[in-house]
Design a protein around this motif. Structure first.
Motif, short mmCIF file in Angstrom:
data_model
loop_
_atom_site.label_atom_id
_atom_site.label_comp_id
_atom_site.label_asym_id
_atom_site.label_seq_id
_atom_site.Cartn_x
_atom_site.Cartn_y
_atom_site.Cartn_z
N GLU A 1 0.82 -1.21 0.00
CA GLU A 1 0.00 0.00 0.00
C GLU A 1 0.86 1.26 0.00
OE1 GLU A 1 -2.97 -0.42 -0.53
OE2 GLU A 1 -3.52 -2.38 0.24
N PHE A 2 2.17 1.10 -0.15
CA PHE A 2 3.09 2.23 -0.11
C PHE A 2 3.44 2.70 -1.51
CE2 PHE A 2 3.78 0.14 3.95
CZ PHE A 2 3.84 1.22 4.84
N TYR A 3 3.54 4.03 -1.66
CA TYR A 3 3.87 4.65 -2.94
C TYR A 3 4.89 5.76 -2.72
CZ TYR A 3 -0.41 2.47 -4.76
OH TYR A 3 -1.39 1.58 -5.13
N LYS A 4 5.79 5.90 -3.68
CA LYS A 4 6.69 7.05 -3.71
C LYS A 4 6.16 8.02 -4.76
CE LYS A 4 11.48 8.42 -4.63
NZ LYS A 4 12.82 7.95 -5.06
N TYR A 5 5.99 9.28 -4.33
CA TYR A 5 5.42 10.28 -5.23
C TYR A 5 6.00 11.65 -4.90
CZ TYR A 5 1.87 13.09 -7.65
OH TYR A 5 1.23 13.99 -8.47
N ARG B 1 -2.50 -8.16 2.40
CA ARG B 1 -2.13 -6.81 2.03
C ARG B 1 -0.91 -6.38 2.84
NH1 ARG B 1 -7.12 -3.36 3.30
NH2 ARG B 1 -5.80 -1.72 2.46
N GLU B 2 0.03 -5.72 2.18
CA GLU B 2 1.23 -5.27 2.87
C GLU B 2 1.11 -3.80 3.23
OE1 GLU B 2 3.57 -4.99 5.07
OE2 GLU B 2 4.17 -6.92 4.20
N ASN B 3 0.94 -3.55 4.50
CA ASN B 3 0.78 -2.18 4.99
C ASN B 3 1.85 -1.82 6.02
OD1 ASN B 3 -0.34 -4.08 6.74
ND2 ASN B 3 -1.69 -2.60 7.70
N VAL B 4 2.96 -2.59 6.01
CA VAL B 4 4.08 -2.34 6.91
C VAL B 4 5.35 -2.16 6.08
CG1 VAL B 4 5.49 -3.26 8.78
CG2 VAL B 4 3.02 -3.69 8.75
N GLY B 5 6.06 -1.09 6.36
CA GLY B 5 7.33 -0.83 5.70
C GLY B 5 8.38 -0.44 6.73
N PHE B 6 9.63 -0.30 6.29
CA PHE B 6 10.69 0.07 7.23
C PHE B 6 11.84 0.73 6.48
CE2 PHE B 6 11.61 -4.12 5.66
CZ PHE B 6 13.00 -4.21 5.56
N ASP B 7 12.57 1.58 7.21
CA ASP B 7 13.81 2.14 6.69
C ASP B 7 14.93 1.79 7.66
OD1 ASP B 7 13.57 3.90 8.82
OD2 ASP B 7 12.90 5.57 7.61
N LYS B 8 16.05 2.44 7.59
CA LYS B 8 17.18 2.10 8.45
C LYS B 8 16.95 2.46 9.91
CE LYS B 8 19.66 6.47 7.78
NZ LYS B 8 20.92 7.10 7.36
N ASN B 9 15.92 3.27 10.16
CA ASN B 9 15.69 3.77 11.52
C ASN B 9 14.46 3.21 12.20
OD1 ASN B 9 17.94 5.64 11.34
ND2 ASN B 9 16.63 6.89 10.01
N ARG B 10 13.37 3.06 11.46
CA ARG B 10 12.08 2.76 12.08
C ARG B 10 11.26 1.80 11.22
NH1 ARG B 10 13.07 8.14 13.06
NH2 ARG B 10 12.34 8.64 10.97
N VAL B 11 10.21 1.27 11.87
CA VAL B 11 9.19 0.47 11.19
C VAL B 11 7.93 1.31 11.14
CG1 VAL B 11 7.81 -1.65 11.26
CG2 VAL B 11 10.21 -1.69 11.97
N TYR B 12 7.19 1.19 10.03
CA TYR B 12 5.99 1.99 9.84
C TYR B 12 4.77 1.09 9.67
CZ TYR B 12 9.55 5.50 8.97
OH TYR B 12 10.64 6.33 9.08
N PHE B 13 3.87 1.15 10.65
CA PHE B 13 2.60 0.45 10.56
C PHE B 13 1.62 1.41 9.89
CE2 PHE B 13 4.37 -1.67 14.49
CZ PHE B 13 4.76 -2.82 13.81
#
Length: 242
Positions: A55-59, A94-106
């Protein structure tokens, strides 16, 4: 006396009419806010760069996530170059969880007590770094404290004064009361075990037997082991009679 009563009645009638007009006007403004809001969900879905099947998009150098009921919301503070999503083991998840080098995003909510270098997907919507573990639902919930009045006020404020876009829905998540490594429970939706306890949607199933618990046939949210019966995470008062 009769003249005073008539006068009071006229005042009451006029007051009611005035209040009705005010309420109608407010409703009309809310409808306009919804109709002409700056909801760019369609634009992002069609022109943004989607992360896999998530459900994640880069815009336009920002990360957004689709939250049903709230539309496309910005994920604030994300480190875009290191942002990733999981490849889930089932196409219907459905994938609604992402992460970067610092945190996880619900969804668009950040959690900082998971080590993203050790992070892995357990299954059944559980995520863990081997010590801390979370469940994150793929179904949205609404904030209980919201009232119709507060929703209308926030919509009007956002539309007229360009305040931060209000969020009414979110993906609920729950931290588990265990520091042991998790495994998913097969054939039991939204469930996992640390080898001793069984968890449903992040909540412990009291006295559950991990070897015999299963979903009761044709009863989606009812589970039973060799002795106990549960509705979601609640232990029911009667025993399993087979």
């Amino acid at each position: 006396m009769r003249g005073n009563n008539q006068k009071n009645s006229n005042i009451i009638i006029k007051t009611c009419i005035f209040m009705s007009l005010i309420i109608f006007l407010l409703c009309f403004i809310v409808i306009l806010c919804i109709a002409f809001s700056d909801d760019d969900t369609y634009e992002i879905e069609n022109n943004g760069e989607r992360y896999g099947k998530s459900e994640f998009y880069k815009y336009k150098d920002k990360i957004y996530v689709l939250v049903i009921g709230s539309g496309m919301l910005e994920v604030e503070g994300v480190d875009i170059p290191t942002f990733k999503v999981f490849d889930k083991d089932k196409e219907d998840e459905r994938e609604n969880v992402g992460f970067d080098k610092n945190r996880v995003y619900f969804g668009n909510i950040a959690v900082s007590d998971l080590d993203t270098n050790k992070l892995y997907y357990v299954g059944n919507n559980y995520y863990s770094d081997g010590t801390n573990s979370y469940f994150c639902s793929t179904s949205v919930e609404t904030y209980e404290e919201l009232s119709a009045l507060s929703i209308n006020i926030k919509n009007i404020s956002h539309f007229l004064f360009k305040t931060k876009r209000p969020q009414y829905y979110f993906y609920p998540y729950k931290k588990l009361e265990t520091n042991k490594r998790l495994e998913k429970v097969e054939e039991l939706k939204n469930s996992a075990t640390d080898g001793e306890e069984v968890y449903y949607a992040g909540e412990k199933l009291v006295n559950a037997d991990i070897y015999t618990i299963k979903t009761i046939e044709d009863a989606l949210f009812y589970f039973a082991d060799k002795e106990n019966v549960y509705y979601k995470s609640k232990l029911l008062s009667f025993k399993n009679n087979g």
